[in-house]
Motif scaffolding. Sequence first.
Motif, PDB file in Angstrom:
ATOM      1  N   GLY A 136     149.423  71.661  21.041  1.00 17.53           N
ATOM      2  CA  GLY A 136     150.023  71.208  22.299  1.00 17.53           C
ATOM      3  C   GLY A 136     149.542  69.812  22.637  1.00 17.53           C
ATOM      4  O   GLY A 136     148.958  69.100  21.816  1.00 17.53           O
ATOM      5  N   GLU A 137     149.770  69.477  23.907  1.00 14.52           N
ATOM      6  CA  GLU A 137     149.500  68.118  24.360  1.00 14.52           C
ATOM      7  C   GLU A 137     148.065  67.992  24.896  1.00 14.52           C
ATOM      8  O   GLU A 137     147.262  67.205  24.403  1.00 14.52           O
ATOM      9  N   GLY A 138     147.768  68.815  25.868  1.00 19.51           N
ATOM     10  CA  GLY A 138     146.440  68.770  26.469  1.00 19.51           C
ATOM     11  C   GLY A 138     146.348  69.819  27.546  1.00 19.51           C
ATOM     12  O   GLY A 138     147.372  70.329  28.006  1.00 19.51           O
ATOM     13  N   GLY A 170     146.120  71.832  30.986  1.00 14.70           N
ATOM     14  CA  GLY A 170     146.524  71.681  32.379  1.00 14.70           C
ATOM     15  C   GLY A 170     145.441  72.271  33.263  1.00 14.70           C
ATOM     16  O   GLY A 170     144.313  72.509  32.807  1.00 14.70           O
ATOM     17  N   GLU A 229     144.058  75.800  32.111  1.00 19.87           N
ATOM     18  CA  GLU A 229     143.293  75.675  30.862  1.00 19.87           C
ATOM     19  C   GLU A 229     141.935  75.027  31.139  1.00 19.87           C
ATOM     20  O   GLU A 229     140.904  75.446  30.601  1.00 19.87           O
ATOM     21  N   PRO A 235     143.425  77.083  25.596  1.00 22.23           N
ATOM     22  CA  PRO A 235     144.754  76.461  25.639  1.00 22.23           C
ATOM     23  C   PRO A 235     145.835  77.439  26.095  1.00 22.23           C
ATOM     24  O   PRO A 235     145.752  78.640  25.805  1.00 22.23           O
ATOM     25  N   PHE A 236     146.850  76.919  26.757  1.00 27.94           N
ATOM     26  CA  PHE A 236     148.064  77.670  27.087  1.00 27.94           C
ATOM     27  C   PHE A 236     147.768  79.026  27.737  1.00 27.94           C
ATOM     28  O   PHE A 236     148.095  80.079  27.188  1.00 27.94           O
ATOM     29  N   ASN A 258     144.981  71.497  21.002  1.00 23.44           N
ATOM     30  CA  ASN A 258     145.715  70.440  21.694  1.00 23.44           C
ATOM     31  C   ASN A 258     145.345  69.069  21.129  1.00 23.44           C
ATOM     32  O   ASN A 258     144.293  68.908  20.507  1.00 23.44           O
TER      33      ASN A 258
END
Length: 192
Positions: free
Chosen positions: A42-44, A46, A49, A55-56, A83
Amino acid sequence: MITNWEQLEQECKICEKCSLCQTRTQVVFGVGNKNSKVLLIGEGPGENEDLQGEPFVGRGGKFLDKMLAAVDLDRNENIYIANIVKCRPPQNRDPLPEEQEACLPWLRNQVMLLKPKIIVCLGRIAAMKLIKPDIKITKEHGIFVEKNGVLMMATLHPAALLRNPAQKPAAFEDFLKLREKIDELGLANPPQ
Ligand code: URA
């Protein structure tokens, strides 16, 4: 390069290579089966997280888990998830190019240890960084390209799918293609 997971995670968790370290609650290193040959990126992190250290795990993450489950994939069983950047960008903005560059050695080291055969980029940021800078996700999602002996594919970001549910069937097709490729390459049942 660090040659064992425990040390890599320990060092990553105290990283101060970019200014995201000043605003994070904690580093989100990654999760999953370290024997898996399938890596999702993923991106990074949030907000959720950043708080939970995985992650996610927010709404997008729950939806990702559902799509994965539909093709018999599970973060606790047969895939690994990481990420591009390991610390939450403030207000969930896109990670800056310099933050991505500073963080990439951690991901590269994870890739070196995991030796994935398939990498799935979740969303534009990961796909631009890892597949090609001018990738158009809406057109090029679901297409496997080989890079350095690894099959790479981009799909739509789960959070984008929640904002735009009309794209869900297209994303689901990508996960079906992923499943087919996993079966074709015999990667379905990694040791635990
Ligand atoms: N979005 C991402 O790209 N990664 C996460 O871990 C959570 C949300």
